[in-house]
Every structure is written in C-alpha cells, then in structure tokens.
Design an enzyme around this catalytic site. Sequence first.
Site, short mmCIF file in Angstrom:
data_model
loop_
_atom_site.label_atom_id
_atom_site.label_comp_id
_atom_site.label_asym_id
_atom_site.label_seq_id
_atom_site.Cartn_x
_atom_site.Cartn_y
_atom_site.Cartn_z
N ASN A 206 21.55 27.56 23.19
CA ASN A 206 22.22 28.61 23.43
C ASN A 206 21.39 29.11 24.76
O ASN A 206 21.15 28.35 25.64
CB ASN A 206 21.63 30.25 22.39
CG ASN A 206 19.96 30.24 23.19
OD1 ASN A 206 19.92 30.48 23.72
ND2 ASN A 206 19.45 29.58 22.03
N ASP A 275 18.70 30.66 14.89
CA ASP A 275 19.94 31.10 13.96
C ASP A 275 19.38 29.68 12.46
O ASP A 275 19.69 29.89 11.31
CB ASP A 275 20.44 31.69 13.57
CG ASP A 275 19.88 33.15 13.57
OD1 ASP A 275 18.48 32.97 13.82
OD2 ASP A 275 21.15 34.32 14.50
N PHE A 329 14.27 41.70 19.43
CA PHE A 329 16.03 41.86 20.72
C PHE A 329 16.72 42.04 19.92
O PHE A 329 16.27 41.04 18.45
CB PHE A 329 15.25 40.60 21.93
CG PHE A 329 14.48 41.01 22.66
CD1 PHE A 329 12.70 41.63 23.13
CD2 PHE A 329 15.01 41.62 23.82
CE1 PHE A 329 11.86 41.86 23.58
CE2 PHE A 329 14.62 41.75 24.95
CZ PHE A 329 13.22 42.15 24.90
N LYS A 343 18.30 46.15 12.03
CA LYS A 343 16.96 45.12 12.35
C LYS A 343 15.91 45.39 12.36
O LYS A 343 14.97 44.97 11.39
CB LYS A 343 17.80 44.54 14.19
CG LYS A 343 17.93 43.22 13.61
CD LYS A 343 18.86 42.19 14.11
CE LYS A 343 20.22 41.52 14.86
NZ LYS A 343 20.87 41.84 15.90
N LYS A 347 13.33 43.69 9.48
CA LYS A 347 12.28 42.96 10.32
C LYS A 347 11.03 43.42 10.64
O LYS A 347 10.39 43.56 10.29
CB LYS A 347 13.03 42.18 11.42
CG LYS A 347 14.39 41.37 10.91
CD LYS A 347 14.10 40.81 12.72
CE LYS A 347 15.70 40.04 12.75
NZ LYS A 347 16.10 38.47 13.41
#
Length: 429
Positions: A206, A275, A329, A343, A347
């Site tokens: 990425n 991912d 992040f 998130k 998480k």
Amino acid sequence: MGLIALGVTGGIGAYKAVEIARGLQQGGHDVVAIMTASAHKFVGRVTFEAITQRRVITDQFAPGANADIEHIALASDIAALVVAPATANIIGKLALGIADDFLTTLYLATRAPVLVAPAMNTNMFSHEAVAQNLSTLRDRGVHIVGPGEGYLACGWIGKGRLAEPADVVAATEAILRTVGSLAGQRLLVTAGPTYEDLDPVRYLGNRSSGRMGLAVAAEAVRRGAHVVLVLGPSALEPTPGAEVIRVRSAAQMHDAVMTRAAEMDAVVMAAAVADYTRSGGSEPQKISKRADGDDDDRALTMTLTRTADILAELGRWRADRVRPWLVGFAAETQDVVERATAKLTRKRVDLVVANDVSRSDAGFAVETNAAVLVDAAGATELPLQQKSALAGAILDRVEAGLSQATATAHATPGDMADPADKPGQHESS
Ligand code: CTP
C-alpha cells in the site's frame, strides 16, 4: 536513547570528544557532531564523521545547510546538547546569548537539556568572568560536568582539565533519564506499510510511507520514552534512539507487536497493515502467465484471506485494564468522524487518529496531515500541519491518558496488564 548533538570547541581536550561520541553511541544514542571554527585546529572533522557516520556540522552558512533551516530542525530533533570541551569563549557566548555560529545558534534554538563540560587553564577557570558565566548558565538550568583537577596541557597543575569522557557520558545519561514528559514510559509504535508476498517477485502493498509513525516515534524519543519501533518496509530511515524491529508482512508485524505489547505503557498503531494476504501464503515459485495467451488466461484469480487485526486483538486482550493505552489510526475517504468513532468502539481503543486520505495535502507520502482526534469524549479537528506537530498533539493525548491511567491504577490495583499474560495467547490469528 535519542539523537545527541555534541558541540566540540577549540580546546586541547577536543580529541577526547571522540571518545565521548563513542561512549554515547555505546549507550544506544545517535550523535551529530558540531565543530566550531577553532575546534578544527585540534581535531579533524573526518574523525567525527567516521565515528558518528553523519555529516559533521561546521558552518552555519555552508551551502545547503540552510535549505531546511538546519539549526531549527536539529534543535527540535535532539534529546540533548552536550558541549565538550567547552572553552571559556563558548561559555561566555552561551551565557550572553551570542549566536554567531551554528553551535551558539543551536543552543538558543533548542529546548533540549544542555550539558557543558568546561576545559581550560586553571587561572582562566577561576577567573571571575568565567565563574559568573558558568553561574548564569547553571541558574538557567544548564548542567555542568567537571572540570577535573590535575596536570594540564599548558603545563600547569590545577582545576581545568576536561572531565573524563566516561563521566561526560554518565552525566548525559543521568540528564536524559530525568527529563522529558515521557521519561520512564515505554511506547510501541508501528509504522509503514506491510507487504504480502504473492510469489518470490511480487507482493501486495500500500502507499503508506511510514512518515506519520516515524514522526510519532521521534517525538516520543525526544520526550524521553523508551520507544520500540515496529517498522514495515519503508524507504525512510528508522528513528534514531528507538529500538527498531523490522518486519515485512502483516503476520510478522502481528508477532512483533504481540511479543512486546504486555510490557508497554502505550501502543500507537500508525502502520497501514494489510487487511488481506494471499490464501495459503506466498507461492514458492514465480507465478508465470501461460505462453499461448488464450482468452481463458487473460484473468488471474487469486483468493485472499483476512489478516489478523492487530489493534482489535490488543483491544480485546487489554479489555478494561488501563495499560497499554491504545491509539489507532483510521484512513478514511468519507464520513471521517462517524467511521472513526465506530472504529474506536469496535477495536476498544482509547484514541483514533482519523484522516481523510482523499485530500492531496494529507495522508500518504506527504509531510503534512490534517486529522481528527476521536476519543470517548468526542471529536477534535486539527488543522493541516506538519506530521511532526501532529505527532506532538497525539502524544499530548497519550500523556494525558497515561496520567489518568496511573491515577486509576492507584485507585484499583491490579488494573495493569500482567506482562506474563501476553496478547494473542487466546486468539486464533
Ligand atoms: N490495523 C491493525 N491490523 C490490521 C489492520 C489495521 O492493527 N490487520 C490497525 C491500523 O494500524 C490502524 C487501524 O487498525 O491503526 C486502522 O484500521 P483500518 O484499516 O482503517 O480499519 P479497518 O478496521 O480495516 O476498517 P475498514 O477497512 O473497514 O476501514
């Protein structure tokens, strides 16, 4: 550990500064040497260049030295400024705030702790002018080490000899241990992309450069933390002063983080972790296209499998305990705050740094970032700023979170993570 600026001035003890540089390096520090004009008369710059493996700064007005206003950039990067040997002349200039070369300018520009190791003739050292200048520096918070007593190069016997290199190193270490708002804290920072190998020559990657994570690591080192940097395949130099663990894949990053997380006070997951990875792992031989180029062969089908979500796993493992404090992040292209808030809860982390990566001036591979800090109390939008400044804002939150965690831990002992209970032990990843 951190980057230390070693100012070398024109005294006979200048050659001993080489040993000081070595001693600091042995302690895990990176050293950048700055030589004044008269220092060259005693020792060559090449010696320091070879020892420090860095360009020696000698001239404030050297071509290129001002492109990034180097004394200002260095001033905010260094963990300490050590001037050894310090002549009567430099002590006078520092006391008066005279800024006529790189070293004196750096002294005014930095907020890092300063250590001065005087070295001169006995009579010079005991002169009222020098005594007053040293006293001014001491009152200003400058640390002084030495001088020692003994036989001086000028033939005299008395006080004025540069402190032993080992003593200068020890004094520097002592200062570094006590200063910095994150002194005594252990931070794990992940940075960069991860690469998922498809075969021996290809991978899925990425666009993350690692800049944001490296900026957080550098700022944490500057604030006195012990920093473990888990760094993916980034082209950038790892942060000086951090303990660096290089990884390539999401699985390797997972293992590195899980091995060290239990001993940390905070974990900042700035890495752009893949991912998905190739199902069954990397193909051992290069995948080649068929030679005939039939229509049937124009498409290549590959199955990808989800990687373990490192941050979510940490969140589950840490559960309601107060440490490690967790920062994630979120790179988003729409509904930034809503998605980041989701998130945060999903998480189970303390802070999410969200940014809109569809902007060209924020996110991947640029020096600036505009972010929204999202925590349980809500969202705070930060303006577009240098990643180093954003790193400061993130670490301010970490510090606030850690002091709150300490207060909570005192109120309810047993709320800390047990280092023996490593994350990932109860997970199938
Ligand atoms: N992260 C992680 N492990 C992964 C993927 C992401 O620890 N396998 C961490 C990143 O380091 C970052 C945060 O999770 O701190 C960002 O996650 P992101 O990829 O944006 O979120 P996802 O949960 O994957 O959500 P989505 O892809 O739906 O945006």
